[in-house]
Design a protein around this motif. Structure first.
Motif, PDB file in Angstrom:
ATOM      1  N   PRO A  48       0.818  -1.218   0.000  1.00  0.00           N
ATOM      2  CA  PRO A  48       0.000   0.000   0.000  1.00  0.00           C
ATOM      3  C   PRO A  48       0.850   1.265   0.000  1.00  0.00           C
ATOM      4  CG  PRO A  48       0.155  -0.854   2.213  1.00  0.00           C
ATOM      5  CD  PRO A  48       0.934  -1.817   1.349  1.00  0.00           C
ATOM      6  N   ILE A  49       0.262   2.327  -0.546  1.00  0.00           N
ATOM      7  CA  ILE A  49       0.890   3.644  -0.488  1.00  0.00           C
ATOM      8  C   ILE A  49      -0.223   4.681  -0.397  1.00  0.00           C
ATOM      9  CG2 ILE A  49       0.948   3.956  -3.000  1.00  0.00           C
ATOM     10  CD1 ILE A  49       3.645   5.400  -2.664  1.00  0.00           C
ATOM     11  N   ALA A  50       0.045   5.793   0.249  1.00  0.00           N
ATOM     12  CA  ALA A  50      -0.927   6.889   0.311  1.00  0.00           C
ATOM     13  C   ALA A  50      -0.839   7.721  -0.961  1.00  0.00           C
ATOM     14  CB  ALA A  50      -0.661   7.769   1.524  1.00  0.00           C
ATOM     15  N   THR A  51      -1.962   8.273  -1.380  1.00  0.00           N
ATOM     16  CA  THR A  51      -1.972   9.106  -2.576  1.00  0.00           C
ATOM     17  C   THR A  51      -0.968  10.248  -2.459  1.00  0.00           C
ATOM     18  OG1 THR A  51      -4.305   8.595  -2.992  1.00  0.00           O
ATOM     19  CG2 THR A  51      -3.420  10.573  -4.034  1.00  0.00           C
ATOM     20  N   ALA A  52      -0.867  10.848  -1.279  1.00  0.00           N
ATOM     21  CA  ALA A  52       0.040  11.982  -1.071  1.00  0.00           C
ATOM     22  C   ALA A  52       1.503  11.602  -1.227  1.00  0.00           C
ATOM     23  CB  ALA A  52      -0.189  12.576   0.319  1.00  0.00           C
ATOM     24  N   ASP A  53       1.804  10.300  -1.143  1.00  0.00           N
ATOM     25  CA  ASP A  53       3.186   9.841  -1.230  1.00  0.00           C
ATOM     26  C   ASP A  53       3.580   9.398  -2.633  1.00  0.00           C
ATOM     27  OD1 ASP A  53       3.559  10.321   1.460  1.00  0.00           O
ATOM     28  OD2 ASP A  53       2.934   8.294   2.044  1.00  0.00           O
ATOM     29  N   LEU A  54       2.664   9.460  -3.595  1.00  0.00           N
ATOM     30  CA  LEU A  54       2.999   9.083  -4.964  1.00  0.00           C
ATOM     31  C   LEU A  54       4.043  10.047  -5.529  1.00  0.00           C
ATOM     32  CD1 LEU A  54      -0.524   8.266  -6.455  1.00  0.00           C
ATOM     33  CD2 LEU A  54       1.301   6.635  -5.926  1.00  0.00           C
ATOM     34  N   ASP A  55       5.060   9.493  -6.174  1.00  0.00           N
ATOM     35  CA  ASP A  55       6.139  10.305  -6.717  1.00  0.00           C
ATOM     36  C   ASP A  55       6.519   9.788  -8.105  1.00  0.00           C
ATOM     37  OD1 ASP A  55       8.171  12.171  -6.977  1.00  0.00           O
ATOM     38  OD2 ASP A  55       9.611  10.974  -5.803  1.00  0.00           O
ATOM     39  N   PRO A  56       6.235  10.535  -9.160  1.00  0.00           N
ATOM     40  CA  PRO A  56       5.601  11.857  -9.129  1.00  0.00           C
ATOM     41  C   PRO A  56       4.098  11.736  -8.948  1.00  0.00           C
ATOM     42  CG  PRO A  56       5.997  11.193 -11.389  1.00  0.00           C
ATOM     43  CD  PRO A  56       6.596  10.121 -10.531  1.00  0.00           C
ATOM     44  N   PRO A  57       3.431  12.795  -8.483  1.00  0.00           N
ATOM     45  CA  PRO A  57       1.965  12.757  -8.376  1.00  0.00           C
ATOM     46  C   PRO A  57       1.328  12.719  -9.756  1.00  0.00           C
ATOM     47  CG  PRO A  57       2.808  14.955  -7.916  1.00  0.00           C
ATOM     48  CD  PRO A  57       4.000  14.062  -8.017  1.00  0.00           C
ATOM     49  N   ARG A  58       0.118  12.196  -9.824  1.00  0.00           N
ATOM     50  CA  ARG A  58      -0.585  12.133 -11.103  1.00  0.00           C
ATOM     51  C   ARG A  58      -1.021  13.530 -11.522  1.00  0.00           C
ATOM     52  NH1 ARG A  58      -2.344   6.679 -11.328  1.00  0.00           N
ATOM     53  NH2 ARG A  58      -3.017   7.017 -13.478  1.00  0.00           N
ATOM     54  N   PRO A  59      -0.983  13.839 -12.821  1.00  0.00           N
ATOM     55  CA  PRO A  59      -1.406  15.175 -13.276  1.00  0.00           C
ATOM     56  C   PRO A  59      -2.846  15.513 -12.891  1.00  0.00           C
ATOM     57  CG  PRO A  59      -0.195  14.042 -15.005  1.00  0.00           C
ATOM     58  CD  PRO A  59      -0.420  13.037 -13.919  1.00  0.00           C
ATOM     59  N   ALA A  60      -3.741  14.531 -12.942  1.00  0.00           N
ATOM     60  CA  ALA A  60      -5.139  14.753 -12.579  1.00  0.00           C
ATOM     61  C   ALA A  60      -5.418  14.123 -11.225  1.00  0.00           C
ATOM     62  CB  ALA A  60      -6.068  14.165 -13.638  1.00  0.00           C
ATOM     63  N   SER A  61      -6.067  14.861 -10.348  1.00  0.00           N
ATOM     64  CA  SER A  61      -6.414  14.304  -9.041  1.00  0.00           C
ATOM     65  C   SER A  61      -7.463  13.216  -9.187  1.00  0.00           C
ATOM     66  CB  SER A  61      -6.930  15.406  -8.118  1.00  0.00           C
ATOM     67  OG  SER A  61      -8.116  15.979  -8.645  1.00  0.00           O
TER      68      SER A  61
END
Length: 280
Positions: free
Chosen positions: A232-245
């Motif tokens: 598991p990973i938190a959305t806030a920890d995605l690297d890089p974040p996705r362009p669209a929320s």
């Protein structure tokens, strides 16, 4: 029923074409090579030629991240084109069934979304799909769905089976929740809306709430893999974040469908088991 299906080469479109043919419908399968739904003259010409009883519009620009930079294309395909299809339907007396998405909501509600909840899209994709809902008009059937998977096209089930076979590391978010929806169950529901010409908004998903992390675990387990292979990973920890929320809450309560006396779509684990068996 004479039915014209747009987006007929997509994962939902292929399933719909096959389902309608199996039930004896006169089907016009209009993929992008047959019909550009942004071309008003072409849409009017094709509907005038075939004069369908219903049009099921599955065509859309669904590349959520790409929509953020290709705004004009998203507005044209997801919004303006739906109005073109609606106008052509009205000329020949065809009922329009239009497929929409959970992205019309902002995902912040602390309960499942019902059809009457306020929309508040946070992405270009969501805004343009909401524009399509409005363009479809009050006489259309608008079917919102989420997390679509099938035997055809690209989807999460096929991706996970491929990555698992290649022994790739799997890391998925555990704070975005929704209902996986399988075209094997979604297609018959859309056909029913077309036949009954039922106007209004309907949430159509399979049952069973999961996070993406949990869903991937279910896919792995169903295919005979250890579900512990996904982390598991938190959305806030995605690297890089996705362009669209992404909406944190994509859970759609199929309230209007139940209120219409229709049988709820199955828990997603049943069609998942069937799909994995076909793919493996």
């Amino acid at each position: 029923m004479k039915v014209l299906i747009t987006g007929a080469a997509g994962q939902l479109g292929v399933e719909l074409v096959q389902h309608c043919i199996e039930l004896g419908d006169d089907v016009t399968a209009a993929d992008r090579s047959v019909l550009d739904i942004t071309d008003s003259a072409a849409v009017n010409s094709l509907l005038a030629l075939h004069r369908p009883d219903a049009v099921i519009n599955t065509a859309a620009y669904t590349a959520v991240d790409a929509c953020e930079t290709n705004v004009a294309t998203a507005e044209l395909v997801n919004g303006i084109a739906v109005g073109i299809v609606r106008a052509a339907c009205e000329k020949v007396g065809a009922h329009l069934v239009h497929v929409s998405t959970d992205y019309v909501f902002d995902g912040t509600l602390n309960r499942p979304y019902v059809e009457t909840d306020e929309t508040n899209p946070q992405t270009v994709y969501g805004r343009t799909k909401l524009a399509g809902e409005i363009a479809a008009g009050s006489g259309a059937s608008v079917a919102r769905t989420s997390w679509v998977c099938s035997e055809y096209g690209n989807n999460m089930v096929k991706l996970i089976l491929r990555l698992a076979a290649e022994d790739m590391p799997l890391v998925f978010v555990n704070d975005q929740y929704g209902h996986p929806s399988f075209t094997a169950d979604l297609a018959p529901a859309l056909r029913m809306l077309a036949i009954e010409r039922t106007a209004g908004k309907f949430h159509l998903t399979n049952g069973g709430v999961v996070s993406w992390f949990e869903f991937v675990g279910d896919i792995l387990e169903t295919a005979g893999y250890d579900r512990r292979r996904v982390s598991p990973i938190a959305t806030a920890d995605l690297d890089p974040p996705r362009p669209a929320s992404r909406p944190a809450n994509s859970v759609l309560d199929n309230a209007a469908w139940r209120a219409a006396g229709k049988e709820p779509l199955r828990d997603f684990r049943a069609p998942l088991t069937e799909l994995v068996a076909r793919l493996t």
